[in-house]
Design a protein around this motif. Structure first.
Motif, PDB file in Angstrom:
ATOM      1  N   SER A   1      18.274   0.280  -2.119  1.00 42.25           N
ATOM      2  CA  SER A   1      17.937   1.833  -1.762  1.00 42.25           C
ATOM      3  C   SER A   1      16.768   1.523  -3.214  1.00 42.25           C
ATOM      4  O   SER A   1      15.476   2.507  -1.875  1.00 42.25           O
ATOM      5  N   ILE A   2      15.736   1.008  -2.883  1.00 42.37           N
ATOM      6  CA  ILE A   2      14.458   0.722  -3.592  1.00 42.37           C
ATOM      7  C   ILE A   2      13.874  -0.018  -2.714  1.00 42.37           C
ATOM      8  O   ILE A   2      12.934   0.999  -2.217  1.00 42.37           O
ATOM      9  N   ILE A   3      13.942  -1.077  -2.411  1.00 38.35           N
ATOM     10  CA  ILE A   3      13.361  -1.126  -1.124  1.00 38.35           C
ATOM     11  C   ILE A   3      13.773  -0.465  -0.010  1.00 38.35           C
ATOM     12  O   ILE A   3      12.209   0.166   0.891  1.00 38.35           O
ATOM     13  N   GLY A   4      14.656   0.596   0.682  1.00 39.27           N
ATOM     14  CA  GLY A   4      14.572   1.216   1.255  1.00 39.27           C
ATOM     15  C   GLY A   4      13.720   2.652   1.142  1.00 39.27           C
ATOM     16  O   GLY A   4      12.687   3.100   2.024  1.00 39.27           O
ATOM     17  N   GLY A   5      13.305   2.325   0.159  1.00 40.99           N
ATOM     18  CA  GLY A   5      12.600   3.646  -1.102  1.00 40.99           C
ATOM     19  C   GLY A   5      11.144   2.987  -0.316  1.00 40.99           C
ATOM     20  O   GLY A   5      10.216   3.461   0.220  1.00 40.99           O
ATOM     21  N   MET A   6      11.197   1.727  -0.333  1.00 45.23           N
ATOM     22  CA  MET A   6       9.240   0.759  -0.151  1.00 45.23           C
ATOM     23  C   MET A   6       9.101   0.541   1.133  1.00 45.23           C
ATOM     24  O   MET A   6       8.076   0.994   1.461  1.00 45.23           O
TER      25      MET A   6
ATOM     26  N   ASN B   1       0.965  -0.932   0.068  1.00 40.52           N
ATOM     27  CA  ASN B   1       0.008   0.209   0.168  1.00 40.52           C
ATOM     28  C   ASN B   1       1.086   1.353  -0.041  1.00 40.52           C
ATOM     29  O   ASN B   1       1.282   2.104   0.791  1.00 40.52           O
ATOM     30  N   PRO B   2       1.385   1.445  -1.062  1.00 37.19           N
ATOM     31  CA  PRO B   2       2.166   2.517  -0.870  1.00 37.19           C
ATOM     32  C   PRO B   2       1.305   4.162  -1.099  1.00 37.19           C
ATOM     33  O   PRO B   2       0.563   4.054  -1.141  1.00 37.19           O
ATOM     34  N   THR B   3       2.374   4.984  -0.790  1.00 36.91           N
ATOM     35  CA  THR B   3       1.393   6.371  -0.589  1.00 36.91           C
ATOM     36  C   THR B   3       2.008   7.616  -1.736  1.00 36.91           C
ATOM     37  O   THR B   3       2.046   8.885  -1.283  1.00 36.91           O
ATOM     38  N   ILE B   4       3.446   7.568  -1.508  1.00 32.31           N
ATOM     39  CA  ILE B   4       4.234   7.724  -2.551  1.00 32.31           C
ATOM     40  C   ILE B   4       4.475   7.479  -4.041  1.00 32.31           C
ATOM     41  O   ILE B   4       4.438   6.643  -3.845  1.00 32.31           O
ATOM     42  N   GLN B   5       3.744   8.353  -4.807  1.00 29.86           N
ATOM     43  CA  GLN B   5       3.513   8.593  -6.221  1.00 29.86           C
ATOM     44  C   GLN B   5       5.056   9.261  -6.957  1.00 29.86           C
ATOM     45  O   GLN B   5       5.423   8.638  -7.684  1.00 29.86           O
ATOM     46  N   ASP B   6       5.348  10.007  -6.366  1.00 29.38           N
ATOM     47  CA  ASP B   6       6.888  11.057  -7.132  1.00 29.38           C
ATOM     48  C   ASP B   6       7.884  10.909  -6.379  1.00 29.38           C
ATOM     49  O   ASP B   6       7.207  11.309  -4.883  1.00 29.38           O
TER      50      ASP B   6
END
Length: 271
Positions: A160-165, A125-130
Motif C-alpha cells: 500500500s505504501i508503494i501504491g501510494g507513491m 518527485n512526490p506531489t502529495i504531502q498530506d
C-alpha cells in the motif's frame, strides 16, 4: 500455545504489521522456531491480534479518525478498502493454503526486498504531502495495490505504501495513508476471522473463531494478552518507522528482507 509464545507472537505482530517486512513471514518463522504446533486456533490467533495493532493506529491518529467534519476522509477509506474485502473473500481458501508454505513466503520476502531497494529511485518527485490531497480515485488505486499483500510474505504495508507513491504521495504521506487504510482492512479481516469464518471446515472440530476463543479460559487469556501486547508494541513501532522511513527511505528495509528471507529459505530447506 503457552502464554510466553502468545506474547512473543504479539510482539512480532506489533513490530512488523506496519513495517514493509511482512508480519506473516515473521510470525510463521518464530512459530516454527518456538516449536508451535500448527492448529486452527494458532491461525486464528495470528489474525485476531491484528485488532490490538489497529487500535494503536486509531489512538495515535485519533484526531483524524474522530474528525467527523472531514467526511471525505471516511469516504476515501471506504472506497479504498472495497478491493481487499471482495478479493479477500473470494480467495480466502487459497490464501490460507499458502500460509503453510514457508518456502513460498520466504521467497516472496526476498523478492519484495529487491523491489524495495529501488523504490526511492523510482519515485523521487512526490506531489502529495498530506492525506487531504488524495482523491477518491487515487485512494481506490492504492486499495488495489494493497491486494498484492494477499500473497503472504508481500507485506500489506509495503504494497500500500508503494501504491501510494505511484500516485504521487511522499514517503510519509504514503505510509500514513497505509496506516489509515489498515484500520478498516484489518478490522474487517479480524471480524471475519472471529465471527464469520468456520475454522477446521470438514473436520469434526470445525468452529467459529469466537467459539475457539471461548472454548476455555486459557484461550480467552491468550486472546486478550495477545491483543494488549500487540497494541502497546505497535504504538512504539509506528512512530519509529515513520521517522526512519522519512529520513532514510526503503533501502534499509529492502536489505533486511533479503537477509532475513534468505536465512528463512536456508532454515526451512534444511529443517
Amino acid at each position: 500455545m503457552t502464554t510466553l509464545q502468545a506474547i512473543i507472537l504479539a510482539i512480532i505482530e506489533g513490530l512488523t504489521e506496519f513495517l514493509p517486512i511482512s508480519s506473516t513471514a515473521h510470525m510463521g518463522f518464530f512459530g516454527s522456531l518456538l516449536g508451535m504446533e500448527e492448529s486452527e486456533f494458532l491461525k486464528m490467533f495470528q489474525v485476531s491480534i491484528q485488532l490490538g495493532a489497529i487500535l494503536a493506529i486509531v489512538v495515535l491518529y485519533w484526531k483524524r479518525f474522530f474528525d467527523f467534519s472531514n467526511f471525505n476522509f471516511y469516504l476515501k477509506l471506504v472506497f479504498a478498502v472495497i478491493p481487499a474485502l471482495v478479493l479477500g473473500y473470494l480467495f480466502d481458501d487459497k490464501i490460507e493454503a499458502v500460509l503453510g508454505n514457508q518456502i513460498a513466503i520466504s521467497t516472496v520476502l526476498v523478492l519484495g526486498g529487491v523491489v524495495l531497494l529501488f523504490v526511492d529511485k523510482w519515485f523521487q518527485n512526490p506531489t502529495i504531502q498530506d492525506e487531504k490531497e488524495i482523491t477518491i480515485k487515487k485512494a481506490v488505486i492504492i486499495g488495489f495495490w494493497q491486494c498484492l499483500a494477499m500473497m503472504p510474505g508481500t507485506s500489506r504495508s509495503a504494497a500500500s505504501i508503494i501504491g501510494g507513491m505511484t500516485q504521487g504521495l511522499s514517503r510519509k504521506a504514503a505510509a500514513e495513508f497505509s496506516f489509515f487504510l489498515a484500520v478498516p482492512t484489518m478490522l474487517a479481516v479480524t471480524v471475519y476471522s472471529v465471527f464469520v469464518k468456520t475454522w477446521g471446515k470438514g473436520t469434526l472440530t470445525e468452529m467459529k473463531g469466537y467459539e475457539m476463543i471461548l472454548q476455555d479460559q486459557n484461550h480467552i487469556n491468550l486472546f486478550l494478552i495477545g491483543n494488549v501486547v500487540a497494541f502497546v508494541v505497535a504504538l512504539l513501532a509506528v512512530k519509529t518507522f515513520i521517522n526512519v522511513l522519512t529520513k532514510y527511505g526503503f533501502k534499509f528495509w529492502g536489505w533486511y528482507r533479503i537477509i532475513i528471507g534468505t536465512a528463512l529459505l536456508i532454515y526451512f530447506y534444511t529443517k
